[in-house]
Enzyme design. Structure first.
Site, PDB file in Angstrom:
ATOM      1  N   HIS A 150       1.060  -3.912   0.858  1.00 58.84           N
ATOM      2  CA  HIS A 150       0.203  -3.368   1.924  1.00 58.84           C
ATOM      3  C   HIS A 150      -1.278  -3.578   1.588  1.00 58.84           C
ATOM      4  O   HIS A 150      -2.056  -4.062   2.414  1.00 58.84           O
ATOM      5  CB  HIS A 150       0.494  -1.874   2.118  1.00 58.84           C
ATOM      6  N   HIS A 155      -4.986  -5.213   3.590  1.00 50.53           N
ATOM      7  CA  HIS A 155      -6.433  -5.015   3.433  1.00 50.53           C
ATOM      8  C   HIS A 155      -7.116  -6.216   2.771  1.00 50.53           C
ATOM      9  O   HIS A 155      -8.231  -6.575   3.133  1.00 50.53           O
ATOM     10  CB  HIS A 155      -6.695  -3.760   2.619  1.00 50.53           C
ATOM     11  N   GLU A 196      -6.712   0.351   9.959  1.00 51.85           N
ATOM     12  CA  GLU A 196      -5.302   0.464   9.565  1.00 51.85           C
ATOM     13  C   GLU A 196      -4.355   0.016  10.676  1.00 51.85           C
ATOM     14  O   GLU A 196      -3.356  -0.637  10.398  1.00 51.85           O
ATOM     15  CB  GLU A 196      -4.948   1.909   9.165  1.00 51.85           C
ATOM     16  N   SER A 215       0.727  -5.856   7.565  1.00 50.92           N
ATOM     17  CA  SER A 215       1.497  -5.906   6.311  1.00 50.92           C
ATOM     18  C   SER A 215       2.918  -5.396   6.499  1.00 50.92           C
ATOM     19  O   SER A 215       3.658  -5.268   5.537  1.00 50.92           O
ATOM     20  CB  SER A 215       0.803  -5.075   5.221  1.00 50.92           C
TER      21      SER A 215
HETATM   22 FE   LIG Z   1      -4.015   1.048   4.106  1.00 48.72          FE
END
Ligand SMILES: [Fe+2]
Length: 284
Positions: A150, A155, A196, A215
């Site tokens: 993730h 990110h 997010e 992700s």
């Molecule tokens: Fe995150």
């Protein structure tokens, strides 16, 4: 997969992890290495197992096909520049060096999800807290807690873009300026629904750029099933969120420029007073 199925996955993941002492011990071992690492220390080198490399390969392979059709161009271009290895778990230190050369951001090793103020203090300093352990191999396509897949695929790829990196830095600076808990919580909510779980429209098509969605194989397959609302800070303020399951409501910007105009400008200028005033506005 529906939001309800997301909750079912979390229950399955929790019981899988709890019944696997080997996985728990391995995750604790890696987390302890992160815990011993100070903010300015080199990121620890982890000797990943063949099983962990296999999880990385499996998830990256599944995500790659979805990214081409479902991820935003700004994210895809940054991912192409960053070129994260797909064939096995890379060293976080190596990915961090590459991101730093592209956007000025770098990773800090984290043992788990860090408190939001600490997380934002890092962002204001152009540093993103990333875990170094991987999700359980029995649930490769789902994790409620952040793991390295993730943090790095979601990110890290975004942070290789100077435009996204600026938004992350502005979020961190906004949280550092905020004093009231209400202001910090609202900044966290804007972060959640944009960096997010954010969506934006490109040539009429809805695309994902939020790290949680890009992700997650499950969320990439089904984010269009959510109720999609235009990005608007006031309407976002009135929506609750639960990070442990799929979101029933998501927000779309009509372009990358609009995302920067609305969210970047907000984080650049907000303080306790402006956020209090925004929250007090009547809903249109
Ligand atoms: Fe995150």
């Amino acid at each position: 997969m529906t939001p309800g199925q997301g909750a079912e996955n979390r229950v399955q993941e929790q019981s899988t992890v709890a019944s696997d002492p080997y996985y728990e011990a391995r995750r604790a071992e890696i987390a302890a290495m992160s815990d011993r690492c100070g903010p300015d220390d080199p990121i620890p080198t982890i000797e990943y197992t063949e099983q962990e490399h296999e999880v990385w390969r499996l998830v990256c392979g599944k995500l790659a096909a979805h990214h081409r059709s479902d991820a935003a161009i700004e994210y895809l271009d940054a991912a192409e520049c960053l070129a994260i290895p797909q064939e096995g778990v890379p060293q976080l230190r190596d990915v961090s060096r590459r991101i730093e050369s592209l956007s000025g951001f770098r990773f800090r090793s984290a043992p788990a999800l860090v408190p939001f103020r600490q997380f934002c203090s890092g962002l204001a300093d152009s540093a993103f807290h990333s875990t170094q352990y991987l999700r359980h191999p029995a649930t490769p396509f789902y994790t409620a807690d952040p793991d390295m897949l993730h943090d790095v695929i979601g990110h890290g790829n975004a942070l290789a873009s100077k435009r996204f990196a600026r938004l992350y830095r502005l979020a961190g600076e906004a949280a550092e300026r905020a004093e009231s808990e209400a202001a910090v919580q609202f900044i966290a909510k804007v972060f959640w629904f944009t960096l997010e779980c954010g969506l934006l429209r490109e040539r009429g098509m809805l695309k994902a750029y939020g790290a949680t969605i890009v992700s997650s194989y499950g969320e990439l397959s089904h984010f269009r099933d959510a109720e999609i609302r235009p990005l608007n800070l006031k309407s976002l303020a009135d929506v609750d969120y639960d990070i442990s399951t799929y979101q029933k409501i998501l927000f779309e910007a009509d372009s990358m420029n609009q995302l920067e105009d609305i969210v970047g400008s907000f984080w650049e200028t907000c303080d306790d007073n402006t956020i209090e005033a925004l929250l007090a506005e009547p809903v249109c």
